[in-house]
Design a protein around this motif. Structure first.
Motif, PDB file in Angstrom:
ATOM      1  N   MET A  53       0.826  -1.205   0.000  1.00 59.53           N
ATOM      2  CA  MET A  53       0.000   0.000   0.000  1.00 59.53           C
ATOM      3  C   MET A  53       0.863   1.261   0.000  1.00 59.53           C
TER       4      MET A  53
ATOM      5  N   VAL B  39      -4.668  -2.676  -4.650  1.00 60.86           N
ATOM      6  CA  VAL B  39      -6.112  -2.429  -4.733  1.00 60.86           C
ATOM      7  C   VAL B  39      -6.575  -1.599  -3.537  1.00 60.86           C
ATOM      8  N   LEU B  40      -6.133  -1.993  -2.334  1.00 61.54           N
ATOM      9  CA  LEU B  40      -6.512  -1.244  -1.137  1.00 61.54           C
ATOM     10  C   LEU B  40      -5.968   0.175  -1.182  1.00 61.54           C
ATOM     11  N   SER B  41      -4.717   0.316  -1.627  1.00 62.26           N
ATOM     12  CA  SER B  41      -4.126   1.641  -1.692  1.00 62.26           C
ATOM     13  C   SER B  41      -4.850   2.519  -2.707  1.00 62.26           C
ATOM     14  N   GLY B  42      -5.187   1.931  -3.866  1.00 65.95           N
ATOM     15  CA  GLY B  42      -5.924   2.688  -4.871  1.00 65.95           C
ATOM     16  C   GLY B  42      -7.270   3.157  -4.352  1.00 65.95           C
ATOM     17  N   ALA B  43      -7.958   2.269  -3.624  1.00 67.43           N
ATOM     18  CA  ALA B  43      -9.251   2.646  -3.052  1.00 67.43           C
ATOM     19  C   ALA B  43      -9.082   3.747  -2.009  1.00 67.43           C
ATOM     20  N   ALA B  44      -8.019   3.622  -1.197  1.00 73.66           N
ATOM     21  CA  ALA B  44      -7.780   4.650  -0.175  1.00 73.66           C
ATOM     22  C   ALA B  44      -7.448   5.993  -0.805  1.00 73.66           C
TER      23      ALA B  44
ATOM     24  N   ALA C 281      -8.367   7.103  -3.705  1.00 76.63           N
ATOM     25  CA  ALA C 281      -9.543   7.658  -4.367  1.00 76.63           C
ATOM     26  C   ALA C 281     -10.584   8.176  -3.376  1.00 76.63           C
ATOM     27  N   SER C 282     -10.644   7.578  -2.184  1.00 74.36           N
ATOM     28  CA  SER C 282     -11.736   7.906  -1.269  1.00 74.36           C
ATOM     29  C   SER C 282     -11.312   8.790  -0.097  1.00 74.36           C
TER      30      SER C 282
ATOM     31  N   SER D 235      -2.741   5.326   3.582  1.00 72.98           N
ATOM     32  CA  SER D 235      -1.917   4.165   3.238  1.00 72.98           C
ATOM     33  C   SER D 235      -0.614   4.188   4.025  1.00 72.98           C
TER      34      SER D 235
END
Length: 383
Positions: A1, A130-135, A137-138, A144
């Motif tokens: 992340m 995936v988790l980092s990308g979601a974090a 973006a949101s 992260s």
């Protein structure tokens, strides 16, 4: 992340892909320059204590960086300094994390433990971005960094809860000659030297997939970015399968190391064929045999050397592995530009196959002195 978030934060702060590359260089460059010195430190002091120190500092750095980023104070110089600080920590942290495996589980369980660690690492490769990308973006990239700080703190807690009297640590000697003793160990156990040399060659020739896959995705009929993500996922799935299977079949030998390198070369050569189904199958195969090669070579080297020099030997191993990848990426790019993508992919596979076959022939012919391939409870030096 954190890797994904840091690259993104540098890109946002600078708008320059070159500076993203510099940030990456700052994270890995110190290990290539000072790796052997870090290995000597790892062999001189308690690896458990060193990891408590390095992971504690890493936790603090990540949390502070996360707070600075969330508050808007993480400027480009701050991000680059943080990258350099993480890079300096890896000089000791990376060889210590590899070498402590034997201290925790003993020599007999080392291959299974290394394979289990590899499977967790591959899961991280699949889930972390995936988790980092979601974090990002949101809620922002800063979280992260905070998440990584918490992860490092959990490792510190785990190490502090471990019981040193139940570990398999061997006494440290203050009388050896530092870096030279690690190199002497490699010379004294020829199969270890051949293995590390093969790791370096395969790293230059075959472990350069990011460069090749981006070019392959650009030539694909679909959406380039989505195809690149799919290609990377297929490789990671194959690597995860390989790591899990090796954890259940932990026997390692020099023959398995060379065999895995040879099959990796064959599969990567077949990847050059312009067929989508063949490409998908070969990408899974490249991930599988690439992971098999790296896990087997790691376990073989660690089980073949005495604990007293394991940190220095693993530092040399990591220097050739990471240095080979750093050299192989630009080299692969040059071959793609001058000879073409398919030719570059085929050349990378054939180079790995040739290196494996040449290593096997030299060792079997007697020009490379051989010790027993059995990696039993005793080290090769003790045998």
């Amino acid at each position: 992340m954190q890797r994904v978030a840091l690259d993104w934060a540098v890109l946002e702060a600078s708008g320059s892909a070159v500076l993203v590359g510099i940030a990456t260089m700052l994270q890995f460059g110190p290990l290539l320059v000072f790796g052997l010195l870090g290995g000597a430190v790892v062999d001189r002091f308690s690896r458990r204590s060193l990891l408590v120190l390095t992971q504690g500092i890493a936790s603090a750095l990540s949390v502070v960086l996360g707070i600075l980023h969330l508050s808007g104070a993480a400027t480009l110089p701050v991000l680059l300094v943080a990258s350099a600080a993480r890079g300096l920590l890896t000089v000791v942290d990376n060889p210590a994390r590899h070498a402590i495996v034997g201290d925790l589980v003993g020599r007999d369980l080392m291959p299974a433990a290394i394979s289990l660690n590899a499977s967790v690492f591959q899961l991280g490769r699949l889930i972390g971005p995936v988790l980092s990308g979601a974090a990002i973006a949101s809620i922002g990239a800063g979280w992260s960094f905070v998440a990584n700080g918490v992860a490092c703190a959990l490792m510190v807690i785990g190490l502090l809860r471990s019981r040193p009297d139940e570990m398999f640590e061997e006494p440290r000697s203050a009388s050896d000659d530092g870096i030279g003793q690690g190199l002497a160990t490699v010379r004294a156990i020829p199969l270890v030297g051949w293995t590390i040399m093969l790791v370096g060659i395969v790293s230059v020739s075959a472990l350069n997939l990011p460069v090749l896959l981006t070019s392959l995705a650009r030539e694909s009929p679909g959406t380039g970015a989505l195809d690149y993500g799919l290609f990377t996922t297929l490789c990671a799935v194959g690597a995860l399968i390989g790591a899990v299977l090796l954890a259940h079949r932990p026997f390692v030998s020099f023959t398995r190391v060379v065999g895995a390198a040879a099959v990796l070369g064959v599969v990567q050569t077949l990847l050059a064929l312009p067929d989508q189904l063949v490409t998908a199958a070969c990408l899974v195969g490249v991930g599988f045999f690439g992971q098999t090669f790296l896990t087997s070579s790691n376990a073989f080297v660690q089980r073949s050397v005495p604990s007293a020099t394991r940190g220095r030997v693993m530092a040399l191993y990591l220097m050739l592995l990471l240095g080979g990848q750093a050299l192989g990426g630009p080299l692969a790019g040059l071959v793609v530009e001058h000879l073409g993508l398919r030719q570059a992919i085929a050349a990378s596979g054939l180079a790995a196959l040739t290196a494996a076959l040449a290593t096997a022939m030299v060792v079997r012919s007697g020009r490379g002195p051989v010790v027993s391939e059995d990696t039993g409870p005793r080290s090769a030096v003790e045998r």
